[in-house]
Structure formats: C-alpha cells, structure tokens
Enzyme design. Structure first.
Site, PDB file in Angstrom:
ATOM      1  N   ARG A 103      -7.525   0.905 -25.020  1.00  0.00           N
ATOM      2  CA  ARG A 103      -6.462   1.071 -26.001  1.00  0.00           C
ATOM      3  C   ARG A 103      -5.833   2.454 -25.789  1.00  0.00           C
ATOM      4  O   ARG A 103      -6.255   3.446 -26.380  1.00  0.00           O
ATOM      5  CB  ARG A 103      -7.027   0.943 -27.421  1.00  0.00           C
ATOM      6  CG  ARG A 103      -7.699  -0.399 -27.663  1.00  0.00           C
ATOM      7  CD  ARG A 103      -8.253  -0.537 -29.078  1.00  0.00           C
ATOM      8  NE  ARG A 103      -9.310   0.422 -29.358  1.00  0.00           N
ATOM      9  CZ  ARG A 103     -10.588   0.250 -29.032  1.00  0.00           C
ATOM     10  NH1 ARG A 103     -10.964  -0.830 -28.370  1.00  0.00           N
ATOM     11  NH2 ARG A 103     -11.491   1.163 -29.348  1.00  0.00           N
ATOM     12  N   THR A 131     -31.856   2.779 -25.470  1.00  0.00           N
ATOM     13  CA  THR A 131     -32.816   1.972 -24.707  1.00  0.00           C
ATOM     14  C   THR A 131     -32.232   1.543 -23.375  1.00  0.00           C
ATOM     15  O   THR A 131     -32.839   1.739 -22.309  1.00  0.00           O
ATOM     16  CB  THR A 131     -33.252   0.741 -25.512  1.00  0.00           C
ATOM     17  OG1 THR A 131     -33.885   1.175 -26.730  1.00  0.00           O
ATOM     18  CG2 THR A 131     -34.238  -0.105 -24.726  1.00  0.00           C
ATOM     19  N   LEU A 132     -31.034   0.939 -23.384  1.00  0.00           N
ATOM     20  CA  LEU A 132     -30.425   0.498 -22.140  1.00  0.00           C
ATOM     21  C   LEU A 132     -30.033   1.682 -21.265  1.00  0.00           C
ATOM     22  O   LEU A 132     -30.272   1.667 -20.049  1.00  0.00           O
ATOM     23  CB  LEU A 132     -29.199  -0.375 -22.424  1.00  0.00           C
ATOM     24  CG  LEU A 132     -28.427  -0.871 -21.194  1.00  0.00           C
ATOM     25  CD1 LEU A 132     -29.334  -1.582 -20.211  1.00  0.00           C
ATOM     26  CD2 LEU A 132     -27.278  -1.783 -21.623  1.00  0.00           C
ATOM     27  N   HIS A 172       0.831  -1.197   0.000  1.00  0.00           N
ATOM     28  CA  HIS A 172       0.000   0.000   0.000  1.00  0.00           C
ATOM     29  C   HIS A 172       0.870   1.252   0.000  1.00  0.00           C
ATOM     30  O   HIS A 172       2.097   1.193   0.137  1.00  0.00           O
ATOM     31  CB  HIS A 172      -0.927  -0.010   1.210  1.00  0.00           C
ATOM     32  CG  HIS A 172      -1.996  -1.054   1.126  1.00  0.00           C
ATOM     33  ND1 HIS A 172      -3.007  -1.186   2.064  1.00  0.00           N
ATOM     34  CD2 HIS A 172      -2.234  -2.025   0.205  1.00  0.00           C
ATOM     35  CE1 HIS A 172      -3.804  -2.185   1.719  1.00  0.00           C
ATOM     36  NE2 HIS A 172      -3.355  -2.703   0.602  1.00  0.00           N
ATOM     37  N   CYS A 198      -1.400  -1.429   7.460  1.00  0.00           N
ATOM     38  CA  CYS A 198      -0.555  -0.236   7.339  1.00  0.00           C
ATOM     39  C   CYS A 198      -0.468   0.520   8.661  1.00  0.00           C
ATOM     40  O   CYS A 198       0.540   1.178   8.937  1.00  0.00           O
ATOM     41  CB  CYS A 198      -1.099   0.680   6.243  1.00  0.00           C
ATOM     42  SG  CYS A 198      -0.949  -0.033   4.599  1.00  0.00           S
ATOM     43  N   GLU A 215       1.360   3.647   2.143  1.00  0.00           N
ATOM     44  CA  GLU A 215       2.151   3.915   3.336  1.00  0.00           C
ATOM     45  C   GLU A 215       3.444   3.096   3.349  1.00  0.00           C
ATOM     46  O   GLU A 215       4.496   3.585   3.780  1.00  0.00           O
ATOM     47  CB  GLU A 215       1.331   3.589   4.592  1.00  0.00           C
ATOM     48  CG  GLU A 215       0.072   4.431   4.741  1.00  0.00           C
ATOM     49  CD  GLU A 215      -1.156   3.772   4.157  1.00  0.00           C
ATOM     50  OE1 GLU A 215      -2.247   3.903   4.749  1.00  0.00           O
ATOM     51  OE2 GLU A 215      -1.032   3.112   3.094  1.00  0.00           O
ATOM     52  N   THR A 245     -27.516  10.677 -31.479  1.00  0.00           N
ATOM     53  CA  THR A 245     -26.421   9.753 -31.226  1.00  0.00           C
ATOM     54  C   THR A 245     -26.103   8.840 -32.407  1.00  0.00           C
ATOM     55  O   THR A 245     -25.076   8.173 -32.409  1.00  0.00           O
ATOM     56  CB  THR A 245     -26.757   8.860 -30.022  1.00  0.00           C
ATOM     57  OG1 THR A 245     -27.921   8.071 -30.330  1.00  0.00           O
ATOM     58  CG2 THR A 245     -27.026   9.701 -28.783  1.00  0.00           C
TER      59      THR A 245
END
Length: 365
Positions: A210, A300-301, A53, A87, A55, A164
C-alpha cells in the site's frame, strides 16, 4: 583500467536500474547508459518482465548515435532468447564500440556468454566496475542463480527494551508512520511477503503493498506457512488482488478446495512431525523464481528461520519507548544458553526513519 568518467556513467546506470526496484521482479534490475564523444545519447532501465530490457530502451533513445558509443550496463547483456531477444545481439547490430558491464550475469543461461559474443563481434569489453553496488541491487536474483534459494529478509519492530508485543499480544503500533511507510517499500521490492498461520489468526493481516503515489505496482505473492491448514476461509488476504499461496503438510482436500479461490492456492510440501520443513519451503519458493522473500512473522517462525540458517538479512525498526519485561521478545531461540552460542550479526546500516531507527544486519557465518 577505468577512469573517472567510467565511474560516473556506471553510477548513473545503477541509478537507472534502481527505478525497476518495485517492478522488474523476477528479472534483475538493470540500467544502461550509452555515451558517444563524451555525451550521453541514450538511457534505459528494465521496467518489468516481458518488456524490453535496459539496453533496448537506451538504443531506441540513441538511434543512429549509438554507433561508435560506449554502453555502460549494470549487468552483463543477455545472450539467450527468453521473452525478449538477446541484448548482446542488439548492441552488436547497433554498432557500439565498447561495452562495460558492472558484473557478469550469474544466470547459467548467460554466465559470460553475452560478453563473449560481444568480444567475438570485435567490441571492446570489460567488466567489474562498481560490481559490489550492482550486486546489492539484485541480492535475490544473484543468490537464486547460485544456490536455487531466494534471499530472505526478516523484518521486525521492537521497543528500546527489545519487545515486539505486549504480554496480551497487542502490537499496533510499535513504530511510527514513517517506519510503516518504509516497510511498504520493502514489501514492494520483494517477490513474496511471508508469514505464519499464528500471525494470520491473531491479526488477519492484508500483507499487500500500500504505497500512495507510486504508480502501477506489482503485488508480491502472499505466502502463509500453515502446517495443519488452519487458514480461515474468511481471511482478509484471500479477497485481495494478487496471489496467495498457503503452504501446508496437511492433506485435507475439502478444506484445500474451499481455500482455493481467485488467485489463492494450497501447496502441500514435505514436513516432519506434522510441521513444514523450512528448507523445503525455501526450495519451493526458489523453484517459483521468487528472488526476495520478505518475512513478517512472530518470534517463533522468525527464530526458527534464523536457527535454520535461512535468513540472509534482518531489518529491525527500533522504537523509542519501553514495553516492560513481561512483553514478548524479538526471537524465540531455544538452546542458546552460553555466550559462545550467540549469533553474531554484521551491522550494515543504521539510520533514522521518522522517530524510529532502522537497523539492517546480515548474519555472520
């Protein structure tokens, strides 16, 4: 309570935490700065799950200079044994004199116990410095710890007249190259990229990250909502590295077996009227320790998620052109007929990205 130097060092801790934006998931992004006699003696951030982590990295850099230092940490030091030791114990053993945490850890396994252990060891402890900024770094982790559900970010691209895709379905490309690179960064910070089967059938998307010159990247899960298991066996994403999860209500064992190849799998979830229950979908993703879900889907979704109250954030790229009123709209939102039924948004940020504009908004509840 806090002085200007405290603010400066905590701001640096948050800056370090952001370096884990693409890699720390499902753990939170955390940064740490160790300061002794006004000098920074150690810095660190959490890079990826299973590794030390923030720390621990800072303490290793500081060595003996950590004794008597102040630790600025963007999240309460952990107090439990997970993949790595606590930690809080490491800070105590290193002899730090003071710990300032931006926010308490919402994880029930910690939830104040890390700070309590430090206090019990005689270390001066305080928290709340730049807490809002710290929470903004980890919206999904914080939400999942409180509710069991991931943070859902819905990305859309539209023309200036709110379209869209053309009436024919053609949508490549609405936005310019700079906006598309920006979307890759949103994908990279996410636990999963989610879409619907309609988008898969229409576009055969890769749904992977990408990013050039970004070093070793963690590929988020690809999640497809496919109620009737129409996923093509030859879909491009099935041949790509990384996990693909196809969520369905169908029980076609033969088709499911054909789709289960490499890291791809089929998961059957509760449904209603032969359709997936979106709340069950998000519950499942939360159970899989996914913090941030990046949605790239059709109207729709996206509209269904919005009306179900499952969207936390909208990221809309606005392109400077017109596509005409016959083109497809941004959301399918049946039932909105009166002005009083409008969905109120809170605009958090508007900025230029290349030739386009990026609008970030949350849903007013």
């Amino acid at each position: 309570m806090f002085v200007a130097t405290d603010h400066r060092h905590m701001a640096r801790a948050l800056q370090l935490a952001a370096r884990g934006l693409f890699t720390a998931d499902p753990n939170p992004r955390v940064g740490c700065v160790l300061v002794r006699d006004g000098q920074v003696v150690g810095e660190g951030w959490h890079v990826r799950t299973g590794e030390p982590h923030a720390e621990i990295h800072a303490l290793a850099q500081a060595g003996e200079r950590a004794r008597g230092a102040t630790a600025y940490v963007s999240l309460e030091p952990c107090s439990h044994h997970g993949r790595t030791p606590p930690c809080s114990t490491a800070l105590i053993e290193a002899g730090v004199a003071r710990v300032i945490a931006a926010m308490e850890d919402p994880n029930p396994l910690v939830a104040g116990s890390g700070l309590a252990a430090l206090r019990q060891a005689g270390i001066e402890v305080s928290s709340g410095l730049l807490a809002a900024e710290a929470e903004q770094l980890n919206p999904g982790f914080v939400k999942r710890m409180h509710s069991g559900l991931p943070w859902v970010r819905c990305k859309l691209a539209m023309s200036l007249d709110g379209r869209t895709a053309m009436a024919s379905g053609e949508s490549r490309w609405i936005t310019g190259a700079a906006a598309r690179r920006d979307v890759q960064r949103l994908r990279a910070r996410s636990s999963a990229v989610l879409t619907g089967i309609g988008t898969v059938l229409a576009d055969d998307p890769s749904m992977n990250v990408r990013l050039e010159d970004a070093g070793e990247l963690r590929q988020p899960w690809r999640v497809v909502l496919d109620s009737q298991l129409r996923m093509p066996i030859a879909a491009r994403m099935l041949d790509l590295p990384g996990s693909t999860r196809i969520l369905t209500v169908a029980t076609d064992a033969q088709k499911a077996a054909a789709l289960t190849q490499g890291e791809a799998s089929v998961v059957t979830l509760p449904g209603q009227d032969d359709r997936l229950e979106l709340a069950a979908v998000m519950g499942y993703l939360g159970e899989q320790q996914l913090n941030e879900i990046h949605v790239e889907a059709g109207p729709t979704l996206c509209g269904a998620l919005l009306q179900a109250g499952l969207v936390d954030e909208l990221v809309i790229y606005l392109a400077p052109h017109l596509m005409g009123d016959a083109a497809r709209g941004l959301f399918h939102l049946p039932g909105l007929e009166r002005m009083e039924q409008r969905m109120k948004l809170n605009i958090a940020d508007i900025r230029a990205v290349g030739d386009d504009w990026r609008i970030t908004a949350t849903i007013e509840t």
